[in-house]
Design a protein around this motif. Structure first.
Motif, PDB file in Angstrom:
ATOM      1  N   ASP A   4       0.835  -1.191   0.000  1.00  0.00           N
ATOM      2  CA  ASP A   4       0.000   0.000   0.000  1.00  0.00           C
ATOM      3  C   ASP A   4       0.877   1.251   0.000  1.00  0.00           C
ATOM      4  O   ASP A   4       2.103   1.167   0.127  1.00  0.00           O
ATOM      5  CB  ASP A   4      -0.927  -0.028   1.209  1.00  0.00           C
ATOM      6  N   ARG A  60       4.843   1.444   0.663  1.00  0.00           N
ATOM      7  CA  ARG A  60       5.806   1.746  -0.404  1.00  0.00           C
ATOM      8  C   ARG A  60       6.757   2.864   0.011  1.00  0.00           C
ATOM      9  O   ARG A  60       7.965   2.805  -0.267  1.00  0.00           O
ATOM     10  CB  ARG A  60       5.067   2.131  -1.692  1.00  0.00           C
ATOM     11  N   ASP A 111       2.733  -8.534  -3.293  1.00  0.00           N
ATOM     12  CA  ASP A 111       1.319  -8.196  -3.153  1.00  0.00           C
ATOM     13  C   ASP A 111       0.573  -8.789  -4.341  1.00  0.00           C
ATOM     14  O   ASP A 111       1.144  -8.933  -5.431  1.00  0.00           O
ATOM     15  CB  ASP A 111       1.121  -6.678  -3.110  1.00  0.00           C
ATOM     16  N   LYS A 138      -0.542  -1.861  -7.216  1.00  0.00           N
ATOM     17  CA  LYS A 138       0.375  -1.516  -6.126  1.00  0.00           C
ATOM     18  C   LYS A 138       1.811  -1.911  -6.468  1.00  0.00           C
ATOM     19  O   LYS A 138       2.760  -1.151  -6.202  1.00  0.00           O
ATOM     20  CB  LYS A 138      -0.063  -2.195  -4.835  1.00  0.00           C
ATOM     21  N   ASP A 154      -4.054   3.515  -7.371  1.00  0.00           N
ATOM     22  CA  ASP A 154      -4.301   2.232  -6.734  1.00  0.00           C
ATOM     23  C   ASP A 154      -5.649   1.632  -7.114  1.00  0.00           C
ATOM     24  O   ASP A 154      -5.893   0.468  -6.840  1.00  0.00           O
ATOM     25  CB  ASP A 154      -4.205   2.369  -5.218  1.00  0.00           C
TER      26      ASP A 154
END
Length: 648
Positions: A418, A422, A439, A444, A626
């Motif tokens: 997320d 990051r 992930d 993402k 996102d």
């Protein structure tokens, strides 16, 4: 000494030696042998103790000891087979096959010549000892690989060679003993070939049959869960004994094949079986080396003298390199990888056990008159001690010299990618800490890669995905997804990859931290950053404008000064030492930053409410990047439950 005390002392010394090896980074096998030799020299030898108990019967010790040793070796080989994934053969199959065939043959010839010319042994005994010393073994290769952590292809090649070469060397030793030593003549190659084919067929056949039978029994639920481990162990011991009755030493092949069959079938999970065998293997290795080491006479080792040291040097610097380089000629492995493999061939428990059995057999045969046969086991133990000491000390420096291993495993594997995760990974990466993000959300991971981070779009819970990850330089796992259940499960699935002290996760959300509907603390790893710092809390702080700040502390600018500058509303996430090591802030061990360290903190100008803090989070610049991932996060903030589906 009381026999009961001896039985209790052996596992205690075994565990103590392995603990000391863990603390000092020394090879555990070396310490085990030294402990065993000291026990036999200064306290009592097991043979003498059992002879006293049986009224002076000198054969009581060996007659009782070696069947137990053989069964213990069978368990160790079974556990080794359970670690062999056929998928690894894509990278190392060709090289492992060459080492276990051409390499084994070259090593056999080289060992024999070195033993005959340096020690002056009879050709019959030289052939036998040369065959025994072909083996390396998982009991010594495995701990060294965990310590050195070379590249995955090299580690896979050495692991396969170490496990597969043991039954090959044992069978080769049996053929030499029967065709050369007992016959007291030149070997009859046709008879040896027939014996080899028969032994291999019996071992492989029983191993496959046992694997198929156990697979059917477990997949059809004929065996209850609590009996899975002991049922597999009992079957392995039975197959070992039956196979050895039909063809001597074919039992090692049978149990190895059984382990390979079970770990590669897809019908049921064998993790609980492997866990039982790993614990049993650790105990058995400690006990075996202590007991066998206690049978070694220091006077006998001293009588070998300089020729024994010359033999060790010849095996390490001449025989092993030649057998590796010649067998791996034009193989997929490059020169650096071949050189590291050539520099790692310690002998282990199979060599010790097989040599002891053959020494006992020759002692009981009055018709054999082979000069030096009484030194067979002594020379083997000398080679074990010498090779373990040399390879154990030199393996890590050699891997670093060849650039096949990281000097330290400072890096982190992060489950979750997320926005705030990051940013955290970016700061770590800028500080020189290797980071790998995993992930299932491709958006993402794409953002992570754009930021210059290593990222893999994969499910951390998927076994095959985990096996494909390049974890070179990675020594910790941080589970930081929005889903508490996924975080806990990721840590449980990765226990075989990292020590428990290096498994971290975010603290549970309020609904999961208490109550019968929530998760219990035993499902949690080490809690990250501080009490109450859930994923939602950290995400809201980040969305409200909190920034990640990296600051070097000095004598003139202490942590107290840092707090005074940025206020109390700061969350220290980790600290990087002057040497480049990473210390992570946890609930159980809060960080106390000192001068010389570089701290990474989440700095907020104003306090943020813990619950439903900001709807302004959607104003973050990467909300549009996102996509569906932010929708998931929004539901997290709205409900504080948020465990809708795994994201990593």
């Amino acid at each position: 000494m009381d026999f009961l005390l001896y039985l209790a002392l052996v596992p205690t010394l075994g565990v103590t030696a392995q603990w000391l090896a863990w603390r000092t980074k020394l090879p555990s096998i070396l310490l085990l042998l030294l402990f065993g030799i000291c026990l036999g020299h200064f306290v009592v030898q097991p043979d003498a103790l059992l002879a006293n108990l049986t009224g002076g019967d000198e054969t009581a010790g060996p007659n009782l000891l070696f069947p137990l040793v053989s069964l213990s070796v069978a368990v160790i080989m079974f556990e080794g087979g359970l670690t062999l994934k056929l998928s690894e053969l894509r990278e190392s199959g060709s090289s492992s096959l060459r080492l276990c065939t051409v390499g084994a043959a070259l090593a056999f010839i080289g060992n024999t010549l070195a033993i005959h010319w340096i020690l002056g042994f009879d050709w019959h005994l030289s052939f036998l000892l040369g065959a025994i010393l072909v083996v390396t073994g998982p009991t010594v290769i495995g701990p060294l690989l965990r310590q050195v952590k070379p590249s995955r292809r090299v580690a896979s090649t050495l692991k396969w060679e170490g496990i597969v070469i043991d039954p090959i060397g044992a069978v080769l030793a049996v053929l030499v003993f029967e065709e050369v030593v007992l016959a007291q003549s030149a070997p009859h190659w046709s008879g040896a070939l027939q014996s080899l084919v028969l032994t291999s067929a019996i071992g492989v056949g029983l191993g496959v049959a046992g694997g198929a039978l156990l697979t059917q029994a477990l997949r059809r639920y004929w065996v209850p869960d609590h009996l899975h481990g002991v049922a597999a162990l009992s079957l392995a011991l039975l197959l070992f004994a039956l196979s050895n009755m039909m063809a001597h030493e074919s039992g090692l092949i049978a149990v190895t094949v059984l382990g390979i069959w079970l770990t590669n079938q897809k019908h049921f999970d064998v993790e609980h079986i492997i866990e039982l065998k790993e614990n049993l293997r650790t105990l058995l290795i400690g006990c075996l080396f202590i007991v066998l080491g206690s049978r070694v006479n220091l006077t006998d080792l001293a009588t070998i003298g300089m020729p024994g040291i010359g033999l060790i040097l010849a095996l390490i610097f001449i025989v092993r390199p030649l057998s590796v380089y010649l067998s791996l000629l034009r193989s997929p492995l490059n020169y650096r990888e071949q050189t590291f493999i050539a520099g790692l061939a310690p002998r282990g428990i199979v060599a010790a056990a097989v040599s002891s059995v053959f020494a006992l057999s020759m002692e009981s045969r009055t018709d054999l008159n082979i000069p030096g046969s009484e030194q067979l086991a002594t020379v083997t133990f000398l080679v074990i001690i010498g090779t373990v000491a040399v390879y154990g000390i030199a393996a890590s420096p050699l891997a670093r010299l060849l650039k096949l291993a990281e000097e330290t495993s400072r890096g982190v594997l992060i489950a979750g990618a997320d926005a705030w995760v990051r940013d955290f990974a970016t700061e770590l990466n800028a500080a020189g800490i290797p980071v790998l993000l995993v992930d299932t959300n491709y958006n993402k991971i794409s953002q992570a890669r754009i930021a210059g981070l290593r990222g893999e779009c994969a499910n951390i819970l998927n076994e095959h995905a985990r096996e494909d990850l390049d974890l070179s330089g990675i020594g910790r796992l941080l589970a930081m997804t929005p889903n508490d259940e996924v975080n806990s499960l990721a840590l449980r699935e990765c226990r075989a990859m990292f020590e428990s002290s290096r498994l971290y996760q975010l603290t549970f959300k309020t609904k999961n931290a208490a109550g019968r509907r929530g998760l219990t603390k035993n499902l949690m790893g080490r809690e990250l950053f501080g009490e109450g710092l859930t994923f939602t809390r950290l995400s809201e702080m980040h969305a409200a404008g909190a920034s990640l700040k990296t600051t070097k502390l000095t004598e003139s600018y202490s942590f107290a000064d840092f707090q005074e500058t940025y206020g109390e509303v700061t969350t220290v996430l980790c600290a990087i030492t002057a040497e480049g090591g990473l210390n992570i802030n946890t609930v159980d061990a809060p960080l106390v930053p000192v001068a010389g360290q570089t701290i990474l903190a989440l700095v907020s100008s104003t306090p943020v409410p813990e619950k439903h803090a900001v709807k302004a989070s959607k104003k973050r610049s990467d909300a549009s990047n996102d996509g569906a991932a932010d929708a998931d996060t929004s539901r997290e903030r709205a409900k504080e439950a948020g465990n809708e589906e795994p994201t990593s």
